[in-house]
Design a protein around this motif. Sequence first.
Motif, PDB file in Angstrom:
ATOM      1  N   ASN A  10       0.831  -1.202   0.000  1.00  0.00           N
ATOM      2  CA  ASN A  10       0.000   0.000   0.000  1.00  0.00           C
ATOM      3  C   ASN A  10       0.870   1.259   0.000  1.00  0.00           C
ATOM      4  O   ASN A  10       0.599   2.217  -0.730  1.00  0.00           O
ATOM      5  CB  ASN A  10      -0.926   0.006   1.217  1.00  0.00           C
ATOM      6  CG  ASN A  10      -1.944  -1.125   1.137  1.00  0.00           C
ATOM      7  OD1 ASN A  10      -2.895  -1.055   0.375  1.00  0.00           O
ATOM      8  ND2 ASN A  10      -1.714  -2.174   1.935  1.00  0.00           N
ATOM      9  N   GLU A  11       1.922   1.248   0.812  1.00  0.00           N
ATOM     10  CA  GLU A  11       2.817   2.392   0.869  1.00  0.00           C
ATOM     11  C   GLU A  11       3.510   2.615  -0.479  1.00  0.00           C
ATOM     12  O   GLU A  11       3.670   3.753  -0.931  1.00  0.00           O
ATOM     13  CB  GLU A  11       3.865   2.165   1.964  1.00  0.00           C
ATOM     14  CG  GLU A  11       4.778   3.369   2.177  1.00  0.00           C
ATOM     15  CD  GLU A  11       5.803   3.124   3.288  1.00  0.00           C
ATOM     16  OE1 GLU A  11       6.774   3.895   3.364  1.00  0.00           O
ATOM     17  OE2 GLU A  11       5.618   2.154   4.058  1.00  0.00           O
ATOM     18  N   ALA A  12       3.907   1.496  -1.162  1.00  0.00           N
ATOM     19  CA  ALA A  12       4.559   1.601  -2.464  1.00  0.00           C
ATOM     20  C   ALA A  12       3.632   2.226  -3.494  1.00  0.00           C
ATOM     21  O   ALA A  12       4.036   3.102  -4.272  1.00  0.00           O
ATOM     22  CB  ALA A  12       5.012   0.218  -2.929  1.00  0.00           C
ATOM     23  N   VAL A  13       2.356   1.789  -3.493  1.00  0.00           N
ATOM     24  CA  VAL A  13       1.395   2.308  -4.467  1.00  0.00           C
ATOM     25  C   VAL A  13       1.141   3.798  -4.221  1.00  0.00           C
ATOM     26  O   VAL A  13       1.106   4.604  -5.157  1.00  0.00           O
ATOM     27  CB  VAL A  13       0.083   1.506  -4.404  1.00  0.00           C
ATOM     28  CG1 VAL A  13      -1.017   2.200  -5.215  1.00  0.00           C
ATOM     29  CG2 VAL A  13       0.309   0.081  -4.909  1.00  0.00           C
ATOM     30  N   ILE A  14       0.972   4.181  -2.940  1.00  0.00           N
ATOM     31  CA  ILE A  14       0.687   5.590  -2.619  1.00  0.00           C
ATOM     32  C   ILE A  14       1.883   6.478  -2.958  1.00  0.00           C
ATOM     33  O   ILE A  14       1.730   7.559  -3.540  1.00  0.00           O
ATOM     34  CB  ILE A  14       0.305   5.725  -1.132  1.00  0.00           C
ATOM     35  CG1 ILE A  14      -1.063   5.048  -0.892  1.00  0.00           C
ATOM     36  CG2 ILE A  14       0.266   7.180  -0.707  1.00  0.00           C
ATOM     37  CD1 ILE A  14      -1.453   4.948   0.561  1.00  0.00           C
ATOM     38  N   GLU A  15       3.085   6.010  -2.619  1.00  0.00           N
ATOM     39  CA  GLU A  15       4.282   6.807  -2.900  1.00  0.00           C
ATOM     40  C   GLU A  15       4.458   7.003  -4.402  1.00  0.00           C
ATOM     41  O   GLU A  15       4.753   8.101  -4.877  1.00  0.00           O
ATOM     42  CB  GLU A  15       5.518   6.120  -2.313  1.00  0.00           C
ATOM     43  CG  GLU A  15       6.795   6.929  -2.516  1.00  0.00           C
ATOM     44  CD  GLU A  15       8.002   6.291  -1.839  1.00  0.00           C
ATOM     45  OE1 GLU A  15       9.128   6.478  -2.350  1.00  0.00           O
ATOM     46  OE2 GLU A  15       7.804   5.612  -0.809  1.00  0.00           O
ATOM     47  N   ALA A  16       4.274   5.926  -5.173  1.00  0.00           N
ATOM     48  CA  ALA A  16       4.399   6.024  -6.628  1.00  0.00           C
ATOM     49  C   ALA A  16       3.325   6.924  -7.211  1.00  0.00           C
ATOM     50  O   ALA A  16       3.582   7.739  -8.103  1.00  0.00           O
ATOM     51  CB  ALA A  16       4.320   4.629  -7.253  1.00  0.00           C
ATOM     52  N   SER A  17       2.106   6.775  -6.689  1.00  0.00           N
ATOM     53  CA  SER A  17       0.989   7.575  -7.205  1.00  0.00           C
ATOM     54  C   SER A  17       1.217   9.064  -6.949  1.00  0.00           C
ATOM     55  O   SER A  17       0.928   9.914  -7.807  1.00  0.00           O
ATOM     56  CB  SER A  17      -0.329   7.115  -6.563  1.00  0.00           C
ATOM     57  OG  SER A  17      -0.561   5.740  -6.845  1.00  0.00           O
ATOM     58  N   ASP A  18       1.698   9.390  -5.733  1.00  0.00           N
ATOM     59  CA  ASP A  18       1.991  10.789  -5.413  1.00  0.00           C
ATOM     60  C   ASP A  18       3.048  11.358  -6.360  1.00  0.00           C
ATOM     61  O   ASP A  18       2.945  12.505  -6.816  1.00  0.00           O
ATOM     62  CB  ASP A  18       2.468  10.918  -3.960  1.00  0.00           C
ATOM     63  CG  ASP A  18       1.330  10.713  -2.954  1.00  0.00           C
ATOM     64  OD1 ASP A  18       0.149  10.803  -3.384  1.00  0.00           O
ATOM     65  OD2 ASP A  18       1.630  10.460  -1.777  1.00  0.00           O
ATOM     66  N   ARG A  19       4.072  10.540  -6.641  1.00  0.00           N
ATOM     67  CA  ARG A  19       5.147  11.000  -7.545  1.00  0.00           C
ATOM     68  C   ARG A  19       4.596  11.224  -8.954  1.00  0.00           C
ATOM     69  O   ARG A  19       4.928  12.226  -9.614  1.00  0.00           O
ATOM     70  CB  ARG A  19       6.283   9.970  -7.569  1.00  0.00           C
ATOM     71  CG  ARG A  19       7.376  10.281  -8.566  1.00  0.00           C
ATOM     72  CD  ARG A  19       8.150  11.551  -8.202  1.00  0.00           C
ATOM     73  NE  ARG A  19       9.153  11.834  -9.213  1.00  0.00           N
ATOM     74  CZ  ARG A  19      10.395  11.317  -9.184  1.00  0.00           C
ATOM     75  NH1 ARG A  19      10.764  10.519  -8.191  1.00  0.00           N
ATOM     76  NH2 ARG A  19      11.243  11.623 -10.126  1.00  0.00           N
ATOM     77  N   VAL A  20       3.740  10.331  -9.408  1.00  0.00           N
ATOM     78  CA  VAL A  20       3.145  10.472 -10.744  1.00  0.00           C
ATOM     79  C   VAL A  20       2.337  11.763 -10.827  1.00  0.00           C
ATOM     80  O   VAL A  20       2.483  12.559 -11.759  1.00  0.00           O
ATOM     81  CB  VAL A  20       2.254   9.255 -11.075  1.00  0.00           C
ATOM     82  CG1 VAL A  20       1.402   9.546 -12.326  1.00  0.00           C
ATOM     83  CG2 VAL A  20       3.115   8.018 -11.317  1.00  0.00           C
ATOM     84  N   TYR A  21       1.475  11.978  -9.839  1.00  0.00           N
ATOM     85  CA  TYR A  21       0.620  13.170  -9.883  1.00  0.00           C
ATOM     86  C   TYR A  21       1.466  14.445  -9.805  1.00  0.00           C
ATOM     87  O   TYR A  21       1.203  15.418 -10.524  1.00  0.00           O
ATOM     88  CB  TYR A  21      -0.399  13.150  -8.749  1.00  0.00           C
ATOM     89  CG  TYR A  21      -1.223  14.421  -8.700  1.00  0.00           C
ATOM     90  CD1 TYR A  21      -2.159  14.708  -9.698  1.00  0.00           C
ATOM     91  CD2 TYR A  21      -1.019  15.359  -7.679  1.00  0.00           C
ATOM     92  CE1 TYR A  21      -2.885  15.896  -9.673  1.00  0.00           C
ATOM     93  CE2 TYR A  21      -1.740  16.542  -7.659  1.00  0.00           C
ATOM     94  CZ  TYR A  21      -2.676  16.805  -8.662  1.00  0.00           C
ATOM     95  OH  TYR A  21      -3.392  17.980  -8.651  1.00  0.00           O
TER      96      TYR A  21
END
Length: 523
Positions: free
Chosen positions: A146-157
């Motif tokens: 979950n942390e990996a997905v959120i961190e990646a998503s934040d970077r993408v946005y």
Amino acid sequence: MKRIRYGLLFICIVGLFLIIGGKHVSAESYIEDQTGKINQETKEYVSNLNQEKFSVLDGKPEYGVVITHDVEPQGNSLELHLGNKFRNFDFQTRNAPVNSLLIFVLAQDEVYFAHGEKLTSIFEPLNEDEKLKHQLLELIKADNYNEAVIEASDRVYADVKKAYAEKGLAKITQDSDKIRADKKKQKEFGNMKRIIIVAAVVFLIGMAYIIYLRYKNNGVKRQFYLHKILPNRLVKDALFNQKDFDHWLKSSQNVYNRYSNKNEALRALKYYCMYYFFPKKINQLGTISDQRKNILKRMITNQEIGDNLFANYFENEQFTFLMFNLMITDAQKVSDAYAENLLSRLSQFVSEYDIDDEVLESKCSLIPKYKLSLYEEVKEVIVKKQEQADYLVENMIANKSYEQLLDGLPEELEKVTSSCLKVAIFNVDLEQVYELKPIYKEIIENDFSDEDLAETMFSIRIGYATNRTSILKLQEVVKSVIINMQDTIKDRNKRQTTVVRFDFGERDVKTTFRPKSKNRFFD
């Protein structure tokens, strides 16, 4: 009134469930998780990111997350797997060129940001950010999906929002087009580079092979010349062509064991002289006829005469082909006279030749025919030996005078006659078989190819003995050999036509169509 209140309450409850369920379905639609490790909170986070943040940007880009165990189907390349996942993801606007997809392939330790063509300038740097990928994979390995997905998503946005704010979609698209065009050029250049490298390697291999062959061929020539047997008289002669000789050495190397020893090299040199150099020298003689020249060229193919000429010509600078012609002429007169004596005495010698012990008693009536056949066979051998210069060699090389040759005449007749006896008797016996069974002669002489005919006659002669084989026995042998040869031909040819020629009762002898011009049955 109560019923109305209960109805309103039911409608509110149902509406609440629909809202909550819609949010859940919406959240689920942006996540594809094969591990089951992503919780509802993370799913809703990604969903909100799409609905509240990405949706307000130009083009309304969508963002999704995929977590797979390995490439699908098994055996596919990673690149194909990533492309398929992006193309098949359940975006609301499937073909929008501004969508993006975070893909984890766990078995391959791969994190990849798939994207539409307009966002290439944003996501190519992300795919090249090895530090970011390492951080995300470490979180996955620590079971912090979950942390990996959120961190990646934040970077993408964050990167998408920054690019939109600084450039706008039009400039982002323009930069993306340039990146793709540059990549295409790089790919074409890479392909061209590979082609050039492959061509260069092939060229170098080819050149190396050519150099090797030249070295090898030159090595063969060097091996010949190491023996130092090339006569000076040959090298200095205007008719000797060094280049042609070297080419001949190259083409003949396998015949002479690559000139590995002096004897092989000398054998090659003699052959070259007998069949190439000496005939040229003979053709240059202007004082003798063409017929005489042809006789001389035929004479030197006799090994003993050729060896004698080779030795005389290269050991004695004064020796000429006119001298050789005189030697041959004198020796030929002697050998001709000797051959005439042999032939003149042959008839009487054969008539007195005792062959009674060489034939069966049942075949004694054929003795006159045997002797006539024997006379013809011996005569043919004597003529052939004369043509091959065998008698000339005895006079010229063995230095036997005419008188000495005559002294040995009876022994020569005895030797030739005894060597021809079996063949002469066999030929008569075979003719007797043909008289009894004419069909045998017709089949053997007309139905078989030259190769099959030779094999047939060889098979008939095997085991034949003049004093043990009767006519009837030979007849059975001929029958058996014909049948076996026809079986061989039948096995060898898939398509064959046969015509019954003679019935033996147990087995038919048939004609077999063969590709031979004299076969009158061939169609």
